[in-house]
Motif scaffolding. Structure first.
Motif, short mmCIF file in Angstrom:
data_model
loop_
_atom_site.label_atom_id
_atom_site.label_comp_id
_atom_site.label_asym_id
_atom_site.label_seq_id
_atom_site.Cartn_x
_atom_site.Cartn_y
_atom_site.Cartn_z
N ARG A 39 0.83 -1.20 0.00
CA ARG A 39 0.00 0.00 0.00
C ARG A 39 0.86 1.24 0.00
NH1 ARG A 39 -4.04 -3.37 3.05
NH2 ARG A 39 -2.19 -4.26 3.96
N ASN A 41 0.56 3.59 1.93
CA ASN A 41 0.81 4.02 3.31
C ASN A 41 2.06 3.42 3.88
OD1 ASN A 41 -1.45 5.53 3.29
ND2 ASN A 41 -2.75 3.98 4.19
N ASN A 42 2.56 2.39 3.21
CA ASN A 42 3.78 1.77 3.70
C ASN A 42 4.91 2.75 3.81
OD1 ASN A 42 3.62 -0.76 4.61
ND2 ASN A 42 4.00 -1.76 2.66
N SER A 45 5.76 3.94 7.39
CA SER A 45 6.45 3.08 8.34
C SER A 45 7.87 2.80 7.89
CB SER A 45 5.68 1.78 8.54
OG SER A 45 5.92 0.94 7.45
N ALA A 48 9.80 5.73 8.94
CA ALA A 48 9.96 5.73 10.40
C ALA A 48 11.02 4.71 10.81
CB ALA A 48 8.63 5.42 11.06
N SER A 119 -7.62 8.73 8.06
CA SER A 119 -8.53 8.64 9.20
C SER A 119 -7.86 9.11 10.48
CB SER A 119 -8.99 7.20 9.37
OG SER A 119 -7.88 6.44 9.77
N GLN A 121 -7.75 7.67 13.34
CA GLN A 121 -7.03 6.64 14.09
C GLN A 121 -5.61 6.52 13.59
OE1 GLN A 121 -9.05 2.93 14.17
NE2 GLN A 121 -10.62 3.68 15.55
N ILE A 122 -5.50 6.53 12.24
CA ILE A 122 -4.15 6.39 11.70
C ILE A 122 -3.33 7.62 12.08
CG2 ILE A 122 -2.79 6.12 9.63
CD1 ILE A 122 -4.82 4.47 8.43
N GLU A 124 -3.65 9.47 14.74
CA GLU A 124 -3.25 9.34 16.14
C GLU A 124 -2.11 8.36 16.27
OE1 GLU A 124 -6.75 8.76 18.64
OE2 GLU A 124 -5.34 7.99 20.14
N HIS A 125 -2.26 7.24 15.56
CA HIS A 125 -1.23 6.21 15.62
C HIS A 125 0.10 6.77 15.17
CE1 HIS A 125 0.94 2.54 14.68
NE2 HIS A 125 1.07 2.96 13.45
N ALA A 128 1.57 9.08 17.67
CA ALA A 128 2.17 8.35 18.80
C ALA A 128 3.48 7.70 18.39
CB ALA A 128 1.19 7.30 19.32
N VAL A 129 3.53 7.16 17.16
CA VAL A 129 4.77 6.54 16.70
C VAL A 129 5.89 7.57 16.69
CG1 VAL A 129 5.90 5.65 14.65
CG2 VAL A 129 3.73 4.71 15.35
N LEU A 132 7.10 8.25 20.04
CA LEU A 132 8.01 7.19 20.53
C LEU A 132 9.41 7.38 19.95
CD1 LEU A 132 5.79 4.01 20.34
CD2 LEU A 132 6.85 4.93 22.36
N ILE A 133 9.46 7.70 18.66
CA ILE A 133 10.77 7.88 18.03
C ILE A 133 11.49 9.05 18.69
CG2 ILE A 133 11.99 8.33 15.90
CD1 ILE A 133 9.82 7.04 14.39
N PRO B 31 12.29 1.64 19.95
CA PRO B 31 10.86 1.55 20.16
C PRO B 31 10.21 0.62 19.14
CG PRO B 31 11.39 3.60 19.10
CD PRO B 31 12.68 2.92 19.36
N TRP B 33 6.35 -0.25 17.95
CA TRP B 33 5.01 0.22 18.25
C TRP B 33 3.97 -0.85 17.96
CZ3 TRP B 33 8.30 3.06 15.07
CH2 TRP B 33 8.20 2.77 13.70
N ARG B 56 1.79 4.04 26.83
CA ARG B 56 2.58 4.71 25.79
C ARG B 56 4.04 4.34 25.90
NH1 ARG B 56 -0.41 9.16 23.31
NH2 ARG B 56 -1.95 7.75 22.44
N THR B 61 0.60 2.62 20.68
CA THR B 61 0.24 3.92 20.11
C THR B 61 -1.24 4.17 20.19
OG1 THR B 61 0.09 2.92 17.96
CG2 THR B 61 2.17 3.92 18.56
N LEU B 62 -2.03 3.13 19.99
CA LEU B 62 -3.48 3.30 20.04
C LEU B 62 -4.07 2.23 20.92
CD1 LEU B 62 -4.71 3.81 16.39
CD2 LEU B 62 -4.62 5.50 18.16
N ASP B 71 -10.01 1.55 11.84
CA ASP B 71 -9.49 1.66 10.49
C ASP B 71 -8.30 0.75 10.34
OD1 ASP B 71 -9.98 5.05 11.15
OD2 ASP B 71 -11.31 3.75 9.99
N ILE B 73 -4.72 -0.25 9.86
CA ILE B 73 -3.39 0.35 10.03
C ILE B 73 -2.43 -0.74 9.61
CG2 ILE B 73 -1.86 1.48 11.63
CD1 ILE B 73 -4.18 2.11 13.38
N PRO B 74 -1.95 -0.64 8.41
CA PRO B 74 -1.43 -1.83 7.74
C PRO B 74 -0.15 -2.42 8.29
CG PRO B 74 -1.20 0.11 6.37
CD PRO B 74 -2.00 0.52 7.53
N ASP B 75 0.73 -1.63 8.86
CA ASP B 75 2.01 -2.27 9.16
C ASP B 75 2.31 -2.26 10.64
OD1 ASP B 75 3.26 0.50 7.24
OD2 ASP B 75 1.91 0.42 8.95
#
Lengths: 256, 638
Positions: A39, A41-42, A45, A48, A119, A121-122, A124-125, A128-129, A132-133, B31, B33, B56, B61-62, B71, B73-75
């Motif tokens: 995808r 969206n990869n 990550s 990251a 979205s 959620q993504i 927010e995720h 947060a990622v 963390l980094i 880290p 996640w 956290r 993360t969620l 939704d 979150i693919p990876d």
């Protein structure tokens, strides 16, 4: 205490498979699923993970050279492992540049993530990622700053020591001078004493000399007088002798 | 059991969140996640133990509810922590089909059945996601730990196993079986987490006995199954310092109905009674700008605020069992120490500010001293801020509690009930208190009357009863709970003479030094009432008494015919003679039908008096007096 039933699960999978085969149910692999995996969206990550691997590299690098870095001025270390200050400065600079680029990359990722329409959620995720980094980066930066603090402490300590030795030298010198000055003052005292003694003597000599001068003056006067007297006396004697001789001569003529 | 149950459960959760491996101690680790998915049961288990910040820190993360819209979150790997119910399994299969996450770590709160596992397997196969399901675990964590030594069974669906559900007259066998199964399942998970096989004692002829029989059977089956036994050596792990097994006492709520209705005086129990307190979280309406207004002025705005009372809050840990005036004093003390430290920091700040302007003041202070003080002040700043936050929290909570006490005159009720329960002479008559219009809500009066009814050796005469009923109805009480209590009393009279309240009371020692603290609002109020606080001797509640008898192997007619179960013995013996003659060092008390903080506090006080003994308290649900009265009313209406 948790029980791992993954093997049980896999066994169930096998059971279900054989059951399905027996019943003739076929699952056609949805081929588009495979494509779905790659995808767009990869990208997030991957980036990251890249940032993380970079930070890990930095951490390994710092940890590797930590021992050498910190061993500044230890007497035990051999000359081979000691780092010059230049090398240390180099490491500092490199580390700082690296950390800056990493935090830039994180910021970039963050702004990118916000721009994209995805979205909540993504979002927010991802936020947060990135947090963390960042925390990880902070941890590594802390390593670096600890090292640096030790080094700076060392530099200060060295300077301290230098200053201390300089000061102690000065102190020695000052002490020496002090001793000398004390001696000088002592001698000075002796001189003063002697001079005072001499003063009295000189006074008496002075007195004597004044008396002598007076005496000599009087003597001179007396001698002058005496000479005058002598001269006068001589004149009178001469006169008398001349008179005697004239009187003799007269007498002699008279008699003749 | 060196580590408390709470620590064990938290450690199990952390392990689960670390992909079921032990978490590394390396602080600067990379880290990783993950996403945490839980259902409401999982949420209730996790929330008292781990704060969002801790989650956290572990890389979550969620955190989402299972049955919410999620939704893809693919990876990202996803960790599931759910109960193995039908709908949860369906939802998991749906997730697998929708390919929401990269890998799945499934953790079931209690054991999953084989058929449901096959359901997931077939869903995974059809979605071609078998490799994605990385690990499947049975966590055996189906209970909620609230304190180091207190646990409850569940918070969701607690109506299903409430006192009402167990004791309703029209209960069917199937329902009863279901309830027993739920309770036994949770207790089993509890013992698995604890890592010990207990010796079970229970009274005869009630729900507690049924639970004990089932639990014994389940433990026995598990121990026999040598391959899959959960109690093998490495599961017990380190911490098995005591060579004795713990004692598990099952008690039934019907043994003692007065304690849940009792008005209390200790901090934690008061908060539970008076404010909205669930799972260590207090929610209250905070009125803006009414810090200390004894006249109870109408507040202008009301925000709902909630506070977490956690293990990290030292003040709470120290004072949750203290009597309320002591708490108020301590808050005052803490405030004073905090102000002193704050002033110290301010002073340093001003000294630092003077530097460069005026040489005079600093010439007397050496520079090195200053830097040391400054560094210590800076490093202690976060602590100070945290302390301030906690002090504010407790001030707010204590003020709210105090408002309730004042408006409902709870201290009057407490003293009166104490006297009732310890059978000392009563100064005022019950009728006076009931007809007093500004002492307490109708619920308080009902509680008081019920306690009177329960503790009375003979029931009051008909005329007296009518008088009381009339007075109660006038104040607006609901009398259906009285019907139920009558039935209960009749039933228990047949079974045994309730001499339970011969010596009952809770620990309360209030010093006369209360008069000193005229600043504090609380003490002001209490001192104004000219109360002379007597010293009440520490006496045990019925549950504590039973525990004492069983733990110390004392002979007592009450507990002598308790049944004895030892799951480790080869033959299930029906005898009730215990084989072990030594007193137990550790005990777990579980009340079937519900418990509350008053009993818990009593047990804690009992344990404090006996060094070297550990007691854990559990109940099937936690209710305060208000909720209990509702249950009694609905029972009485049938």
């Amino acid at each position: 205490m948790a029980v791992d039933i993954t093997l049980l699960f896999k066994a169930s999978v096998k059971t279900v498979k054989t059951r399905n085969k027996a019943m003739g149910v076929v699952f056609d692999l949805p081929k588009d699923e495979i494509f779905k995996k790659s995808r767009p969206n990869n990208g997030f990550s991957l980036k990251a993970k890249e940032v993380i691997s970079n930070i890990t590299k930095l951490k390994d690098f710092l940890l590797q050279h930590r021992k050498d870095y910190v061993n500044a001025g230890s007497l035990i270390s051999s000359d081979l492992t000691r780092m010059t200050d230049n090398e240390r400065d180099q490491i500092d600079q490199d580390a700082q540049i690296f950390m800056r680029t990493c935090s830039e990359a994180i910021k970039q990722l963050r702004s990118e993530a916000e721009k994209r329409v995805i979205s909540t959620q993504i979002k927010e995720h991802r936020g947060a990622v990135l947090d963390l980094i960042e925390m990880y980066l902070k941890g590594v930066c802390k390593l670096y700053s600890e090292q640096r603090a030790i080094r700076v402490k060392r530099v200060f300590e060295q300077e301290n020591q230098r200053l201390v030795s300089e000061m102690s030298n000065l102190v020695d010198e000052v002490r020496q001078i002090e001793g000398k000055v004390v001696e000088i003052s002592r001698l000075q005292e002796i001189f003063a004493e002697k001079v005072l003694m001499q003063e009295t003597e000189i006074d008496s000599i002075h007195q004597l000399v004044v008396g002598a001068t007076e005496n000599v003056k009087e003597g001179n006067e007396d001698i002058r007088e005496a000479i005058q007297n002598n001269a006068g006396f001589r004149v009178w004697i001469l006169f008398f002798l001349v008179m005697c001789s004239f009187s003799l001569l007269f007498l002699d003529w008279y008699d003749s | 059991m060196a580590a408390s149950v709470r620590e064990k459960q938290a450690a199990a959760l952390k392990r689960m969140l670390n992909f079921n491996t032990s978490p590394l101690k390396n602080t600067a680790a990379e880290p990783v996640w993950k996403v945490l998915i839980y259902d409401r049961f999982g949420q209730d288990i996790i929330s008292p133990l781990l704060a969002v910040k801790e989650l956290r820190d572990m890389g979550i993360t969620l955190h989402l509810l299972l049955h919410s819209d999620r939704d893809p979150i693919p990876d990202v790997p996803a960790i599931y922590f759910v109960m193995p119910t039908e709908e949860n399994i369906d939802r998991i299969c749906q997730d697998l089909r929708n390919q929401l996450y990269e890998s799945y770590y499934l953790n079931f709160i209690s054991a999953i059945s084989r058929s449901k596992l096959e359901d997931i397997a077939s869903a995974a196969l059809s979605a071609n996601a078998v490799t994605q399901v990385t690990k499947v675990f049975d966590q055996y964590l189906n209970f909620i730990t609230l304190e180091d030594d207190m646990f409850i069974l569940c918070n969701q669906n607690k109506e299903l196993i409430s006192y009402h559900a167990i004791n309703k007259p029209d209960i069917m066998d199937t329902e009863m079986e279901a309830i027993m199964d739920t309770i036994v399942d949770s207790l089993f998970c509890f013992f698995v987490t604890l890592g010990a096989v207990p010796i079970i004692r229970c009274p005869r002829g009630n729900a507690a006995e049924m639970v004990a029989v089932k639990l014994d059977k389940k433990l026995r089956e598990n121990l026999r199954d040598a391959r899959n036994s959960l109690f093998t050596g490495d599961n017990m792990g380190a911490g098995q310092f005591s060579f004795q097994r713990p004692l598990f006492v099952l008690a039934d709520r019907n043994l003692d109905l007065a304690t849940p209705l009792h008005h209390t005086w200790t901090y934690q129990a008061l908060i539970h009674d008076v404010l909205d307190f669930h799972l260590n979280r207090v929610s209250m309406d905070e009125s803006v700008g009414s810090e200390a207004s004894p006249s109870g002025a109408r507040p202008k705005k009301k925000n709902k605020k909630s506070y977490d009372l956690t293990a990290a809050d030292k003040f709470w840990q120290k004072h949750k069992g203290s009597p309320f005036p002591e708490v108020a004093e301590s808050v005052q003390e803490e405030l004073d120490t905090y102000r002193a430290q704050e002033d110290e920091v301010k002073r340093l700040k001003s000294i630092m500010g003077l530097e460069g302007e005026d040489e005079g003041p600093i010439s007397s202070i050496s520079m090195s001293d200053n830097t040391a003080k400054l560094t210590s002040a800076v490093s202690s700043l976060p602590e100070l801020l945290e302390k301030k936050r906690l002090i504010d929290l407790h001030t707010n909570v204590a003020t709210a509690v105090l408002d309730h006490i004042k408006s409902r005159k709870l201290d009057v009720y407490f003293e009166y009930e104490e006297k009732l329960m310890s059978k000392s002479t009563l100064e005022k008559s019950l009728l006076d208190i009931i007809s007093d219009p500004d002492a307490g809500t109708p619920e308080d009066k009902m509680r008081l009357f019920l306690i009177f009814y329960i503790t009375a050796l003979q029931p009051p005469s008909e005329t007296d009863l009518d008088q009381y009923k009339k007075a109660l109805l006038e104040t607006g009480c609901d009398l259906s709970s009285l019907n139920y209590i009558k039935q209960w009393k009749a039933f228990t009279k047949i079974a045994a003479t309730p001499s339970n309240y011969g010596n009952s009371g809770t620990c309360m020692i209030i010093s006369h030094a209360a008069a000193r603290w005229s600043q504090s609002v609380v003490i002001n109020y209490l001192v104004r009432k000219n109360r002379v606080f007597k010293v009440f001797f520490f006496q045990n509640l019925p549950v504590t008494r039973i525990l004492d008898n069983l733990m110390e192997m004392k002979s007592n007619p009450e507990t002598d015919d308790y049944r004895y179960f030892d799951p480790k013995m080869l033959r299930g013996s029906e005898s009730s003679t215990p084989r072990n003659k030594n007193p137990f060092q550790e005990a777990i008390v579980f009340v079937v039908g519900g418990g509350n903080y008053i009993e818990y506090q009593n047990l804690v006080d009992y344990t404090k008096a006996k060094p070297g003994k550990r007691v854990l308290y559990g109940c099937s649900e936690l209710f305060n007096a208000g909720q209990f009265i509702k249950q009694l009313s609905s029972l009485g209406q049938k």
